[in-house]
Scaffold this motif. Sequence first.
Motif, short mmCIF file in Angstrom:
data_model
loop_
_atom_site.label_atom_id
_atom_site.label_comp_id
_atom_site.label_asym_id
_atom_site.label_seq_id
_atom_site.Cartn_x
_atom_site.Cartn_y
_atom_site.Cartn_z
N ALA A 94 0.83 -1.20 0.00
CA ALA A 94 0.00 0.00 0.00
C ALA A 94 0.87 1.26 0.00
CB ALA A 94 -0.94 -0.01 1.21
N LEU A 95 1.98 1.23 0.75
CA LEU A 95 2.90 2.37 0.75
C LEU A 95 3.58 2.51 -0.61
CD1 LEU A 95 4.64 2.15 4.25
CD2 LEU A 95 3.02 3.88 3.47
N ALA A 96 3.97 1.38 -1.19
CA ALA A 96 4.60 1.42 -2.51
C ALA A 96 3.63 2.00 -3.54
CB ALA A 96 5.04 0.02 -2.92
N HIS A 97 2.36 1.64 -3.43
CA HIS A 97 1.36 2.17 -4.36
C HIS A 97 1.13 3.66 -4.11
CE1 HIS A 97 -2.20 2.15 -6.93
NE2 HIS A 97 -2.82 2.82 -5.98
N ARG A 98 1.09 4.04 -2.85
CA ARG A 98 0.85 5.45 -2.50
C ARG A 98 1.93 6.37 -3.08
NH1 ARG A 98 1.18 7.84 3.71
NH2 ARG A 98 0.90 10.06 3.18
N PHE A 99 3.19 5.93 -2.99
CA PHE A 99 4.29 6.77 -3.46
C PHE A 99 4.77 6.40 -4.86
CE2 PHE A 99 4.62 6.94 1.24
CZ PHE A 99 4.39 8.29 1.39
N LYS A 100 3.97 5.54 -5.54
CA LYS A 100 4.23 5.19 -6.94
C LYS A 100 5.66 4.66 -7.14
CE LYS A 100 0.85 8.40 -8.92
NZ LYS A 100 0.14 8.63 -7.65
N ILE A 101 6.01 3.71 -6.30
CA ILE A 101 7.33 3.09 -6.39
C ILE A 101 7.33 2.10 -7.55
CG2 ILE A 101 9.10 1.80 -5.17
CD1 ILE A 101 8.45 4.58 -3.98
N LYS A 102 8.15 2.35 -8.55
CA LYS A 102 8.20 1.50 -9.74
C LYS A 102 9.51 0.73 -9.85
CE LYS A 102 4.19 2.98 -11.10
NZ LYS A 102 3.00 2.09 -11.01
N GLY A 103 10.55 1.18 -9.17
CA GLY A 103 11.84 0.52 -9.24
C GLY A 103 12.54 0.56 -7.89
N PHE A 104 13.58 -0.25 -7.77
CA PHE A 104 14.29 -0.35 -6.49
C PHE A 104 15.80 -0.19 -6.71
CE2 PHE A 104 10.50 -1.59 -4.46
CZ PHE A 104 9.85 -2.51 -5.27
N PRO A 105 16.46 0.45 -5.75
CA PRO A 105 15.85 1.19 -4.63
C PRO A 105 15.34 2.55 -5.08
CG PRO A 105 18.22 1.42 -4.55
CD PRO A 105 17.93 0.50 -5.70
N THR A 106 14.32 3.06 -4.42
CA THR A 106 13.83 4.42 -4.63
C THR A 106 14.07 5.20 -3.35
OG1 THR A 106 12.15 3.80 -6.25
CG2 THR A 106 11.81 5.86 -5.08
N LEU A 107 14.74 6.35 -3.46
CA LEU A 107 15.10 7.15 -2.29
C LEU A 107 14.30 8.46 -2.32
CD1 LEU A 107 18.99 6.71 -2.43
CD2 LEU A 107 17.27 5.20 -1.42
N LEU A 108 13.48 8.66 -1.30
CA LEU A 108 12.62 9.84 -1.21
C LEU A 108 12.95 10.62 0.06
CD1 LEU A 108 9.14 8.37 -2.27
CD2 LEU A 108 10.80 9.57 -3.70
N TYR A 109 13.04 11.93 -0.10
CA TYR A 109 13.31 12.81 1.04
C TYR A 109 12.03 13.59 1.34
CZ TYR A 109 15.79 16.05 4.11
OH TYR A 109 16.22 16.77 5.20
#
Length: 240
Positions: A94-109
């Motif tokens: 659900a968190l991955a969907h919320r922040f539209k994570i499409k690849g790994f690793p994804t670093l968000l500040y």
Amino acid sequence: MLGGAMRAVFLALVFCVLFVAQDGAEGRVIELGEDNFEQLTQAATGATTGDWFVKFYAPWCGHCKRMASAWENLGEELLGEINVAEVNAEKNKALAHRFKIKGFPTLLYFHQGTMYKFRGKRNVETMAEFARYIAEHRTGPKDVDSVPVPAEASLLDANAAVYERMIVTLRKEPLKAALAALAGVLVGAGAVYAVFRPRDTIPEVPAAQKDRRDTAATKKKEDKVNAEKGATIPESKKTK
């Protein structure tokens, strides 16, 4: 004797140093999940817990494994300045969907309701410089993407994540998905037919069987009435 005592003191000091170092290392990188993400980061409401630099990763991701030590060291480097955390995107879809994570690793500040995506080299120096720049200037560098933090995932978003996984399954195993869908249609059609089928298609009880049931029911009623009246059945009428 003295040498043995000195050796014991030396080993005790080494143990204390290792213990303190290990204790200080704990909590350098905070593990976040769907149960505590918003509570700790307050990302959507404007943080009162400080800025957060979060890594979204997958356990099977080779790039994630290679940068794991650098991320741990970053947590130590920024300890007391900026919160460094990570999210297992495989376990927290659900968190991955919320922040539209499409690849790994994804670093968000995350900084006061805005999130910035890090795209630089994944070494401690570059990542620390990126984080400190935003913390100091309250905005990201010109070449960094920034968007408002999306609202906390609703039930609809969670369902969307489930549907997305279903689509992925359909693409990977189309035959299996098609058979499951067909089975669902057949079961549903059978249930609808059972409720709404025409009455003339409902099998009737054969006449002979119905007569036997009626006779047995009538005899049972007569026996009950006779028993209540205290009457006895004559010997001549008893079944031989």
